[in-house]
Structure formats: C-alpha cells, structure tokens
Design a protein around this motif. Structure first.
Motif, PDB file in Angstrom:
ATOM      1  N   ARG A 142       0.901  -1.051   0.247  1.00  0.00           N
ATOM      2  CA  ARG A 142       0.066  -0.233  -0.092  1.00  0.00           C
ATOM      3  C   ARG A 142       0.928   1.462  -0.055  1.00  0.00           C
ATOM      4  NH1 ARG A 142      -4.529  -0.281   4.681  1.00  0.00           N
ATOM      5  NH2 ARG A 142      -4.514   1.624   3.631  1.00  0.00           N
ATOM      6  N   PHE A 143       2.290   1.492   0.679  1.00  0.00           N
ATOM      7  CA  PHE A 143       2.169   2.516   0.858  1.00  0.00           C
ATOM      8  C   PHE A 143       4.130   2.680   0.385  1.00  0.00           C
ATOM      9  CE2 PHE A 143       3.416   0.372   5.177  1.00  0.00           C
ATOM     10  CZ  PHE A 143       4.900   0.502   5.272  1.00  0.00           C
ATOM     11  N   MET A 144       4.913   1.137   0.107  1.00  0.00           N
ATOM     12  CA  MET A 144       6.204   1.551   0.111  1.00  0.00           C
ATOM     13  C   MET A 144       6.688   2.101  -1.508  1.00  0.00           C
ATOM     14  SD  MET A 144       8.231   1.020   2.172  1.00  0.00           S
ATOM     15  CE  MET A 144       9.906   0.129   1.197  1.00  0.00           C
ATOM     16  N   PRO A 145       5.386   2.190  -3.002  1.00  0.00           N
ATOM     17  CA  PRO A 145       5.692   2.628  -4.030  1.00  0.00           C
ATOM     18  C   PRO A 145       5.996   4.081  -4.092  1.00  0.00           C
ATOM     19  CG  PRO A 145       3.679   0.952  -4.593  1.00  0.00           C
ATOM     20  CD  PRO A 145       4.076   0.978  -2.473  1.00  0.00           C
ATOM     21  N   ALA A 146       5.296   4.975  -2.477  1.00  0.00           N
ATOM     22  CA  ALA A 146       5.463   5.590  -2.418  1.00  0.00           C
ATOM     23  C   ALA A 146       7.126   6.537  -1.659  1.00  0.00           C
ATOM     24  CB  ALA A 146       4.302   7.048  -1.186  1.00  0.00           C
ATOM     25  N   TYR A 147       7.766   6.112  -1.624  1.00  0.00           N
ATOM     26  CA  TYR A 147       9.439   5.502  -1.048  1.00  0.00           C
ATOM     27  C   TYR A 147      10.712   4.947  -1.720  1.00  0.00           C
ATOM     28  CZ  TYR A 147       6.969   7.120   2.903  1.00  0.00           C
ATOM     29  OH  TYR A 147       5.856   7.490   3.547  1.00  0.00           O
ATOM     30  N   PRO A 148      10.632   5.406  -3.175  1.00  0.00           N
ATOM     31  CA  PRO A 148      11.465   4.309  -4.395  1.00  0.00           C
ATOM     32  C   PRO A 148      12.982   4.324  -3.677  1.00  0.00           C
ATOM     33  CG  PRO A 148      10.543   6.545  -5.258  1.00  0.00           C
ATOM     34  CD  PRO A 148      10.337   6.348  -4.069  1.00  0.00           C
ATOM     35  N   ALA A 149      12.966   5.438  -3.209  1.00  0.00           N
ATOM     36  CA  ALA A 149      14.836   5.120  -2.575  1.00  0.00           C
ATOM     37  C   ALA A 149      15.010   4.629  -1.164  1.00  0.00           C
ATOM     38  CB  ALA A 149      15.080   6.589  -2.532  1.00  0.00           C
ATOM     39  N   LEU A 150      13.559   4.075  -0.442  1.00  0.00           N
ATOM     40  CA  LEU A 150      14.331   3.171   0.342  1.00  0.00           C
ATOM     41  C   LEU A 150      14.167   1.753   0.398  1.00  0.00           C
ATOM     42  CD1 LEU A 150      13.928   3.550   4.081  1.00  0.00           C
ATOM     43  CD2 LEU A 150      11.306   3.577   3.290  1.00  0.00           C
ATOM     44  N   THR A 151      14.731   1.462   0.882  1.00  0.00           N
ATOM     45  CA  THR A 151      15.351  -0.951   1.031  1.00  0.00           C
ATOM     46  C   THR A 151      14.951  -0.851   1.834  1.00  0.00           C
ATOM     47  OG1 THR A 151      17.164   0.360  -1.232  1.00  0.00           O
ATOM     48  CG2 THR A 151      17.611  -1.666   0.434  1.00  0.00           C
ATOM     49  N   LEU A 152      14.882  -2.318   1.565  1.00  0.00           N
ATOM     50  CA  LEU A 152      14.584  -2.848   3.585  1.00  0.00           C
ATOM     51  C   LEU A 152      14.202  -4.220   2.859  1.00  0.00           C
ATOM     52  CD1 LEU A 152       9.895  -2.835   3.688  1.00  0.00           C
ATOM     53  CD2 LEU A 152      11.678  -1.023   4.359  1.00  0.00           C
ATOM     54  N   GLU A 153      15.276  -4.937   4.097  1.00  0.00           N
ATOM     55  CA  GLU A 153      15.966  -5.747   4.271  1.00  0.00           C
ATOM     56  C   GLU A 153      14.692  -6.963   5.707  1.00  0.00           C
ATOM     57  OE1 GLU A 153      19.572  -5.869   5.346  1.00  0.00           O
ATOM     58  OE2 GLU A 153      20.682  -4.989   3.846  1.00  0.00           O
ATOM     59  N   LEU A 154      14.329  -7.646   5.147  1.00  0.00           N
ATOM     60  CA  LEU A 154      13.209  -8.294   5.636  1.00  0.00           C
ATOM     61  C   LEU A 154      13.820  -9.731   5.904  1.00  0.00           C
ATOM     62  CD1 LEU A 154      10.205  -7.882   4.048  1.00  0.00           C
ATOM     63  CD2 LEU A 154      11.107  -6.425   5.432  1.00  0.00           C
ATOM     64  N   SER A 155      13.511 -10.107   7.410  1.00  0.00           N
ATOM     65  CA  SER A 155      13.758 -11.269   8.291  1.00  0.00           C
ATOM     66  C   SER A 155      12.700 -12.165   9.236  1.00  0.00           C
ATOM     67  CB  SER A 155      15.098 -11.360   9.137  1.00  0.00           C
ATOM     68  OG  SER A 155      15.399 -10.388   9.743  1.00  0.00           O
ATOM     69  N   THR A 156      12.478 -13.194   9.051  1.00  0.00           N
ATOM     70  CA  THR A 156      11.016 -13.549  10.145  1.00  0.00           C
ATOM     71  C   THR A 156      12.292 -14.370  11.407  1.00  0.00           C
ATOM     72  OG1 THR A 156      11.732 -15.795   8.468  1.00  0.00           O
ATOM     73  CG2 THR A 156      10.004 -14.601   7.972  1.00  0.00           C
ATOM     74  N   SER A 157      11.888 -14.445  12.087  1.00  0.00           N
ATOM     75  CA  SER A 157      12.120 -14.536  13.672  1.00  0.00           C
ATOM     76  C   SER A 157      11.296 -14.959  14.872  1.00  0.00           C
ATOM     77  CB  SER A 157      13.743 -13.740  13.995  1.00  0.00           C
ATOM     78  OG  SER A 157      14.039 -14.172  15.032  1.00  0.00           O
ATOM     79  N   ASN A 158      11.213 -15.305  15.282  1.00  0.00           N
ATOM     80  CA  ASN A 158      10.419 -15.233  16.830  1.00  0.00           C
ATOM     81  C   ASN A 158      10.734 -14.187  18.414  1.00  0.00           C
ATOM     82  OD1 ASN A 158       7.676 -17.047  15.402  1.00  0.00           O
ATOM     83  ND2 ASN A 158       9.694 -18.406  15.436  1.00  0.00           N
ATOM     84  N   ASP A 159      11.987 -14.481  18.053  1.00  0.00           N
ATOM     85  CA  ASP A 159      12.423 -13.487  19.106  1.00  0.00           C
ATOM     86  C   ASP A 159      12.916 -12.211  18.988  1.00  0.00           C
ATOM     87  OD1 ASP A 159      14.877 -12.897  18.781  1.00  0.00           O
ATOM     88  OD2 ASP A 159      15.409 -15.603  18.963  1.00  0.00           O
ATOM     89  N   PHE A 160      12.994 -12.038  20.430  1.00  0.00           N
ATOM     90  CA  PHE A 160      13.729  -9.939  19.855  1.00  0.00           C
ATOM     91  C   PHE A 160      15.230  -9.758  20.003  1.00  0.00           C
ATOM     92  CE2 PHE A 160       9.298 -10.586  22.693  1.00  0.00           C
ATOM     93  CZ  PHE A 160       8.449  -8.787  21.943  1.00  0.00           C
ATOM     94  N   ALA A 161      15.563 -10.644  20.367  1.00  0.00           N
ATOM     95  CA  ALA A 161      17.176 -10.331  20.279  1.00  0.00           C
ATOM     96  C   ALA A 161      17.087  -9.993  18.687  1.00  0.00           C
ATOM     97  CB  ALA A 161      17.736 -12.086  19.937  1.00  0.00           C
ATOM     98  N   ASN A 162      16.681  -9.496  17.648  1.00  0.00           N
ATOM     99  CA  ASN A 162      17.301  -9.195  16.534  1.00  0.00           C
ATOM    100  C   ASN A 162      18.059  -7.693  16.981  1.00  0.00           C
ATOM    101  OD1 ASN A 162      16.532 -11.242  15.842  1.00  0.00           O
ATOM    102  ND2 ASN A 162      16.405 -11.040  13.883  1.00  0.00           N
TER     103      ASN A 162
END
Length: 315
Positions: A142-162
């Motif tokens: 919904r909103f990322m197309p409005a930020y073409p210069a913003l890069t996201l690195e996504l990771s999946t995890s179940n804890d807060f240690a990240n």
C-alpha cells in the motif's frame, strides 16, 4: 549546506572510497564509477553480450574495457568458462560496492525530483513468517511505492534478540509484554480460535475437541498462547503434527490434516479455514511495533515506523 542531490552523491562517494583506497594504494590505479558500472554489468549479465546490452555499447567495447581494467589492477576480475564470465572474489566485492553506488545515485535523482525531501536508506525489519505473510506484505504494497529510494531488508524470527543485538531496526511482535528497553506502539489485540479445514470437517465429528487430530507449534514456541491454552484445557492431547511456525500450522490445517488454534489475522478471509469455537478466553495477545531508542533519530526508520503504525493498527 548541501544542495538537493549532492548529499546523496556524497554518500555514494564515501561508500566506495574505503574499498577503493586499499586497491589504489597497491596498484596506483584510481577506480571510477564507469569501472564499477562495467564490473556490475558483467556480473549481472554473466557474458559479454548481455553486459553490452545492459551498458548500451557493443561487445568489443566491453571486452577491451575489461582487459584494460584487469591490466590496470594487475589481477583478473573474471574467469572464462562454458557458463560465461565468472567473477572473482574481487569482482564480486566491487560489484556489491557498485550496487550501493547505483542506489545512492538513484536516491539523488529522486531527491532532485522531489525537492530534496526524499526518504532514503536501508531499514532492517524482523517479524514472524505469519505476520509477514498475513499483515506486513499487504501493508507494504500500500505505501512502499511512495518511497522508491527506501530499501528494506526483511527477516523472519520469533524472538526479540534481533533488536537487542542491533541486527534489526524495527520489529513486529505478538506479545503482551515487550522488553522495556525497546520503544513502540500497541497496534491492537489478537485473539485465537480453534479452526479446521473443510476436508477435515467432512471426515470427523465436532463433539469432542480432545478426540480430534491436533496440529501445534513445536518446542521452539513453548510459551505460545495456544500451547498454554491446550495444556490447560486439553492436558491429555498429544499433537500429531508439530511445526516451528504458525504459518506452517495454518497450512497443515488448511490441508485437512487436523485442527489448531490460530490467530484471527490468519483466519479472516482465509478460504478453507472454519472456526469451530469461540475465541480462547484469557489467551489473547497484542501486536506490537517496536524499535530501539537510538533509531528514533533516523528519518528512514521513523518514516517506516509511522507508516506501519497507521497501516497495521487493529480495531
């Protein structure tokens, strides 16, 4: 004060200086952006012909340019094989620097077009795979197309240690008690309900939950609300299937292999899943959007944090 665009060009220049200074000291050859573009095109293309198309030049130009650059550096950048041009470790490292430079230049162009108000940079976000699939991806669309210069690195995890280890900048977590050293927003309550797939419903009776085939999180999620509920209300049940994520539990239920207690965001609008009871009283949780205090000074993190807060807020 830097004029719009120059601050991003400065970032690009700084990103390659540290790496190129080492090479320059040894070879006395000063790499420039066209050199990096050449290397990146050949790494991406894997052959002279594809690299030539990416650079909009002819094949002989690419061939001569690579030979010239390798001679100047005093070492090979690519190895020829039947598969094409294979990058050496040096070429791979330079290609990574070239990608960063490419991103910085794109951010500069966008910044000029938008009057210097562009939001750029890389933000690292962590969440569970279930939250990623059901909540985060629709929000980003919904909103990322409005930020073409913003890069996201996504990771999946179940804890807060990240977040604690600074491996991530933002986290989406299901909890009633987020760590006190993090800051964030409570986006709303999440309830759980026992569900079954259509095929399983046709093959079994709904008279006794204890006699059904159960699917549950494994020991990787020992404190999960659904685990606590089952141990309290169905202490004699031994799950026939155990999974290390709620998304996997959901897929097994949809396949008709048994029943499981699932969060409402995985049930709503999810065809093939039918609730067979009321919400699990006293075992709900909350969706929290969290970040580290030091990240609140970063415009990229604050922008993504605010967008997620608006988009994911639950009633």
């Amino acid at each position: 004060m830097l004029i719009p665009g120059r601050q991003y060009k400065l970032a690009f220049v700084q990103s390659i200086l540290a790496f190129t200074q080492v090479i320059n000291a040894a070879t006395h050859y000063r790499l420039d952006y066209p050199d990096l573009s050449l290397i990146l095109a050949l790494v991406r293309g894997g052959s002279l012909a594809r690299a030539a198309r990416l650079l909009h030049v002819d094949v002989s130009t690419v061939f001569r340019s690579v030979r010239r650059l390798e001679a100047a550096l005093g070492q090979p950048l690519f190895e020829k094989s039947r598969a094409g041009y294979l990058p050496t470790s040096l070429a791979q490292a330079l290609a990574e620097q070239a990608e960063r430079a490419e991103q910085a230049l794109e951010a500069a162009r966008v910044g000029v077009e938008q009057g210097g108000q562009v939001v750029s940079g890389t933000v690292r976000l962590t969440c569970t795979d279930a939250v990623l699939q059901a909540l985060l991806l629709p929000a980003l669309a919904r909103f990322m197309p409005a930020y073409p210069a913003l890069t996201l690195e996504l990771s999946t995890s179940n804890d807060f240690a990240n977040l604690s280890r600074r491996d991530a900048d933002i986290a989406l977590r299901l909890t009633l008690a987020p760590p006190e050293h993090l800051v964030g927003r409570n986006l709303g309550h999440v309830v759980y309900r026992v569900c079954a797939g259509d095929a399983y419903l046709r093959s079994t009776s709904l008279r006794d939950l204890a006699s059904m085939t159960w699917i549950a999180p494994d020991d990787f999620l020992p404190d999960h609300p659904t685990v606590a509920w089952r141990r309290q209300h169905l202490p004699g049940v031994v799950p026939a299937y155990r999974c290390n994520s709620m998304l996997s539990v959901t897929e097994l239920v949809r396949a008709g292999l048994g029943v499981a207690a699932l969060p409402d965001f995985l049930i709503d609008g999810n065809h093939g899943l039918t609730p067979i009871g009321e919400p699990l009283a006293g075992h709900d949780t909350a969706l929290w959007l969290l970040t580290r205090p030091d990240c609140r000074a970063l415009r990229s993190v604050v922008t993504l944090f605010d967008e997620l807060g608006r988009t994911l807020r639950r009633s």
